[in-house]
Motif scaffolding. Structure first.
Motif, short mmCIF file in Angstrom:
data_model
loop_
_atom_site.label_atom_id
_atom_site.label_comp_id
_atom_site.label_asym_id
_atom_site.label_seq_id
_atom_site.Cartn_x
_atom_site.Cartn_y
_atom_site.Cartn_z
N SER A 73 40.92 33.01 45.54
CA SER A 73 40.85 33.22 46.98
C SER A 73 39.41 33.26 47.47
CB SER A 73 41.56 34.53 47.35
OG SER A 73 41.47 34.79 48.73
N PHE A 74 38.54 33.94 46.71
CA PHE A 74 37.14 34.06 47.11
C PHE A 74 36.44 32.71 47.05
CE2 PHE A 74 32.69 35.19 46.86
CZ PHE A 74 32.60 36.26 47.73
N ILE A 75 36.76 31.92 46.02
CA ILE A 75 36.15 30.59 45.90
C ILE A 75 36.57 29.71 47.08
CG2 ILE A 75 36.27 28.44 44.60
CD1 ILE A 75 34.30 30.32 43.41
N VAL A 135 43.45 39.26 39.08
CA VAL A 135 42.03 38.92 39.07
C VAL A 135 41.84 37.43 39.29
CG1 VAL A 135 39.92 38.88 37.67
CG2 VAL A 135 41.44 40.87 37.58
N PHE A 136 42.71 36.62 38.67
CA PHE A 136 42.65 35.17 38.83
C PHE A 136 42.82 34.78 40.30
CE2 PHE A 136 45.35 31.39 39.45
CZ PHE A 136 44.47 30.40 39.04
N GLY A 174 34.58 40.29 37.15
CA GLY A 174 34.58 41.09 35.92
C GLY A 174 33.90 42.43 36.12
N TRP A 175 32.78 42.42 36.85
CA TRP A 175 32.04 43.66 37.12
C TRP A 175 32.88 44.59 38.02
CZ3 TRP A 175 28.17 46.35 35.29
CH2 TRP A 175 27.58 47.34 36.07
N LYS A 176 33.55 44.02 39.02
CA LYS A 176 34.39 44.81 39.91
C LYS A 176 35.56 45.42 39.15
CE LYS A 176 37.14 44.43 44.14
NZ LYS A 176 37.70 43.51 45.17
N GLU A 177 36.18 44.65 38.27
CA GLU A 177 37.30 45.15 37.48
C GLU A 177 36.84 46.24 36.52
OE1 GLU A 177 41.10 45.64 35.88
OE2 GLU A 177 40.37 44.75 37.75
N ARG A 178 35.65 46.06 35.96
CA ARG A 178 35.10 47.09 35.06
C ARG A 178 34.89 48.40 35.80
NH1 ARG A 178 29.96 50.01 35.30
NH2 ARG A 178 29.41 50.62 33.16
N ASN A 179 34.32 48.34 37.01
CA ASN A 179 34.09 49.54 37.81
C ASN A 179 35.40 50.18 38.23
OD1 ASN A 179 31.33 49.32 37.66
ND2 ASN A 179 31.13 48.18 39.57
N LEU A 237 30.83 30.55 38.38
CA LEU A 237 30.33 31.45 37.35
C LEU A 237 29.96 32.80 37.96
CD1 LEU A 237 29.40 32.08 34.47
CD2 LEU A 237 27.21 31.03 35.02
N LEU A 238 29.25 32.77 39.09
CA LEU A 238 28.82 34.02 39.74
C LEU A 238 30.02 34.83 40.23
CD1 LEU A 238 25.73 32.76 41.78
CD2 LEU A 238 25.73 34.13 39.68
N VAL A 239 31.02 34.15 40.79
CA VAL A 239 32.21 34.86 41.27
C VAL A 239 32.97 35.48 40.10
CG1 VAL A 239 34.45 34.59 42.38
CG2 VAL A 239 32.45 33.48 43.35
N MET A 240 33.06 34.76 38.97
CA MET A 240 33.74 35.30 37.79
C MET A 240 33.01 36.52 37.25
SD MET A 240 34.87 31.76 35.85
CE MET A 240 35.59 32.64 34.47
N ILE A 241 31.68 36.47 37.26
CA ILE A 241 30.89 37.62 36.81
C ILE A 241 31.12 38.80 37.74
CG2 ILE A 241 28.55 38.51 36.51
CD1 ILE A 241 27.73 35.70 35.59
N TRP A 242 31.11 38.52 39.06
CA TRP A 242 31.35 39.57 40.05
C TRP A 242 32.74 40.19 39.87
CZ3 TRP A 242 35.22 39.04 43.80
CH2 TRP A 242 35.30 40.09 44.72
#
Length: 247
Positions: free
Chosen positions: A65-67, A59-60, A40-45, A33-38
């Motif tokens: 990869s991060f997980i 993004v997927f 989304g925030w990165k893509e928004r910026n 959940l935290l990685v998905m939020i991060w």
């Protein structure tokens, strides 16, 4: 005492163990959940400040990869040993190019290994090539990345996921910081090539997953090979590539 409260008071150790188990089972979900939020925030910026729009597939793969990286680091801390992650084919309609470089310090020479595969895992192209006058291992990795991009661009192949176990290369390819070093100049060429291949990007993986092209790069360095192909694998490499991709 009866009921759940009574059981907890009667057996605090048992209740504590049960709570710890529930927390352990919940942690992976919280991490995701935290990685998905991060992401989304990165893509928004990225869209707001850099006017750059990434595809949902990219993004997927970044989240995935991060997980995997997070899990591997956690597992390494716990048992000092990474769990082997086998190579996986890309989604239908995509291609995956695994890249790697081998470096010989004394002779300042390198070897490049590239395997381009489709969603069925079939090898559709590749590179097994020796290069001279190399300054560092990172430069060999960058040269492998550029060679893979040039091969894909030449035959109008996209989208392509370029997988590398060189974290520096993957990070630099997505960075806007300029670098005047030899490594930076090669990465600049990679970015130019990527701009012609919609939705294509670089992704970091661990060395264990990249073993096929690692062996290909070392072979090129040792025997001085110079093979570059799209379509059928050269006869001289057919048996080797088959054994590497179908262990």
């Amino acid at each position: 005492m009866k009921g759940s409260v009574g059981q907890c008071l009667d057996s605090p150790t048992k209740a504590s163990a049960s709570t710890r188990r529930r927390l352990r089972n919940t942690k992976p979900r919280i991490s995701l959940l935290l990685v998905m939020i991060w992401a989304g925030w990165k893509e928004r910026n990225s869209r707001l400040w850099d006017n750059k729009v990434n595809s949902l597939n990219k993004v997927f793969y970044q989240v995935r990869s991060f997980i995997l990286l997070l899990r591997s680091v956690t597992q390494k801390k716990m048992c000092r040993r990474r769990v082997f992650k086998p190579w996986t084919p890309p989604l239908v309609g995509w291609l995956k190019a695994n890249i790697d470089g081998a470096f010989q310090v004394e002779m300042k020479q390198g070897g490049i290994g590239v395997l381009l595969r489709d969603s069925d895992g079939h090898v559709v192209g590749g590179i097994c090539m020796k290069v001279d006058t190399i300054a560092s291992p990172d430069t060999v990795e960058a040269l492998a990345g550029r060679a893979a991009c040039e091969l894909a661009a030449e035959f109008n192949l996209s989208p392509v996921i370029f997988e590398s176990d060189c974290l520096k290369l993957v990070k630099t390819c997505s960075s806007s910081v300029e670098d005047d070093s030899t490594f930076g100049q090669v990465v600049a060429d990679i970015k130019d090539e990527l701009s012609t291949m919609p939705r294509s990007f670089f992704l970091h993986i661990f060395r264990e997953t990249n073993s096929a092209v690692d062996k290909l790069a070392k072979l090129a360095l040792r025997l001085g090979f110079f093979f570059r192909w799209f379509g059928s694998v050269p006869t001289e490499l057919g048996g080797l590539v088959s054994s590497l991709c179908n262990p």
